[in-house]
Scaffold this motif. Sequence first.
Motif, PDB file in Angstrom:
ATOM      1  N   TRP A 621       0.839  -1.206   0.000  1.00 44.62           N
ATOM      2  CA  TRP A 621       0.000   0.000   0.000  1.00 44.62           C
ATOM      3  C   TRP A 621       0.872   1.255   0.000  1.00 44.62           C
ATOM      4  N   VAL A 622       1.892   1.264   0.839  1.00 43.57           N
ATOM      5  CA  VAL A 622       2.795   2.429   0.911  1.00 43.57           C
ATOM      6  C   VAL A 622       3.481   2.656  -0.436  1.00 43.57           C
ATOM      7  N   LEU A 623       3.959   1.572  -1.045  1.00 45.31           N
ATOM      8  CA  LEU A 623       4.638   1.697  -2.336  1.00 45.31           C
ATOM      9  C   LEU A 623       3.693   2.231  -3.406  1.00 45.31           C
ATOM     10  N   GLN A 624       2.478   1.739  -3.413  1.00 44.10           N
ATOM     11  CA  GLN A 624       1.512   2.190  -4.418  1.00 44.10           C
ATOM     12  C   GLN A 624       1.173   3.665  -4.234  1.00 44.10           C
ATOM     13  N   GLN A 625       1.050   4.086  -2.971  1.00 48.81           N
ATOM     14  CA  GLN A 625       0.778   5.497  -2.698  1.00 48.81           C
ATOM     15  C   GLN A 625       1.949   6.377  -3.145  1.00 48.81           C
ATOM     16  N   TYR A 626       3.170   5.890  -2.876  1.00 48.05           N
ATOM     17  CA  TYR A 626       4.370   6.647  -3.255  1.00 48.05           C
ATOM     18  C   TYR A 626       4.465   6.753  -4.778  1.00 48.05           C
TER      19      TYR A 626
END
Length: 638
Positions: A621-626
């Motif tokens: 999720w963090v990677l996708q948001q970034y």
Amino acid sequence: MAGRINDDDVKAVREALPIDAVVSEYLQLRSAGGGNLKGLCPFHDEKSPSFQVSPSKGLFHCFGCQEGGDTIAFVMKIDHLTFSETVERLAAQAGITLRYEEGGYNPSTQRGERTRLVEAHKAAADFYIQQLESPEAEIGRKFLAERGFDQGAAAHFGVGYSPAGWDHLTRYLRGKGFTDKELLTSGLAQESRRSPIDRFRGRLMWPIRDIGGEVVGFGARKLRDDDNGPKYLNTPETPIYKKSQVLYGIDLAKKEIAKVSRAVVVEGYTDVMACHLAGVTTAIATCGTAFGTDHIKILRRLLMDNGSARVIFTFDGDAAGQKAALRAFEDDQKFAAETYIAIAPDGMDPCDLRLAKGDEAVADLTQPRTPLFEFALRQIVARYDLETPAGRAAALDEAGPVVARIKNSASQHEVAVQLAGMLGILDTQFVVKRIGQLARWAKDKGGRGGPQQGARGGRQGYDAGATGAPAPVVAGPALNLRSPVHRTERELLKLALQRPDLVSPAFDAYGADEFTAPPYATVRQTIEEAGGAEQGAQAAAEYLARVRESAVNDQVRAMVTELAVEAIHAKSVDEIYAGVQLVQVRLRAVDRRILEVQGSLARAGSNGDPAALAAVQNELWVLQQYAQSLRNHGAAAL
């Protein structure tokens, strides 16, 4: 033990001589855009210039053979010198007095062999010039005067005289501190039963200089009937003199050759003098050997193979001159320049022609008229009886393969048509097709070997360094530059080396694993070990030198040099362009990581440890948001 040159003095030498000025002594340079210069590489054969010089960075790099480095590295490579010899030569040019450490400095024992041999030749040249004024040298002065050369002409070309005694020069050079071993190695002296004696005695002397202007040998002309030696006696092969790699007069002619894209090849020293005095200052000559491949390499670097380049050969009209012309034609296709032959109607060489008819006749002789291929073909055709079908067929059999060697298809077709006319064969297309067939056969026969590794298509290899860690072997480079990923990584590294102010401090937070090409990852690591791009933004003058010194081996150092010299592919190299490259490299790294995490989740399924699955899902999720933030906000999201 040889003294080590003081580091500050080495640095001073690097800074004193602009790299473009030094390189221009050996080859013609033209603008490559972005403040860089380009030329034909002196270290390998090429048809289009891939050799670039960056004056602002003090570096050169060839994108074909991967040679690169600074001014010192260039001179070391091209003149086959040691580091110390190179620094000593450049220091002398710059007027810098070098300091030596580790026990002081003894010039007679510690200077490199090549430097000592060059110094011996310079001293010998000075000695011979002085001797030309002696009473004994009257016969030499008379020889020059009879050929139209006055005292000024002799001084311009450094012509001298070697005394007729056994060891005049040998004793003179011993007095200058040179050893017998050095004199024998230089070719200035030769062994005798008791001690070394002069090689040249009682002769008129022409100094032979390399393209950098240093005396590396001599040509000696017999003057007396009781001299049983050859008419011309040249320096033997030595560590600094290779007759197939020197052209007499090249030091005087090189700038004009590069300026007008024309060279005139004559047969002797006096012919060069006559041409230059007649205003044909592009004249050069071989030194006791046929014009060959190595001579062509020297000229090509000066001519730059542009469309208007011309090489004119002026051979004597006798059988030997015609034979020399045919030998020259055998190497004709190694030139991109057009080649011509000039033979005076009465067979006179340029020196005799100047005496008989003046300077204008020499200048007129060297105008391009008869293409060398036409002359060569007519020499072949003249040996056959063209009045008979058998004679015409035999002439075609010999001349056809010569025409088939012409690489340019349009030129080959044109010459084939001319050959048909020479032979009197009315069916022109028959001759054209025959030569085309011969060309295809030659190509098939010569093309069965494996494909060569080119500058952009070479293989990527790795050498294990001292630590066992893989270090890239940059022999191509072995990178797919059609790949958008590799192109972007390359651009970012060029920015980090050339314009660190535009990419720091963000660049310094990038890991080596964000670069997919192993050579690029190694360069990224090298920049980090040199203190990072932010250090370069603060101290640009020392930055590149530190990065090159931090390279783990010569291959990585070559890649650093290449990236530091190669032009950045942008109309405007600014913060916006730099930001795009930073974002693209980071975004692709994030997307690759997203795929890896998604793969882990797929493999784990629903049977994995709940806590571990939650951690992986959170990372995803963090990677996708970034990634989304990078796409929406660009460099502001870094």
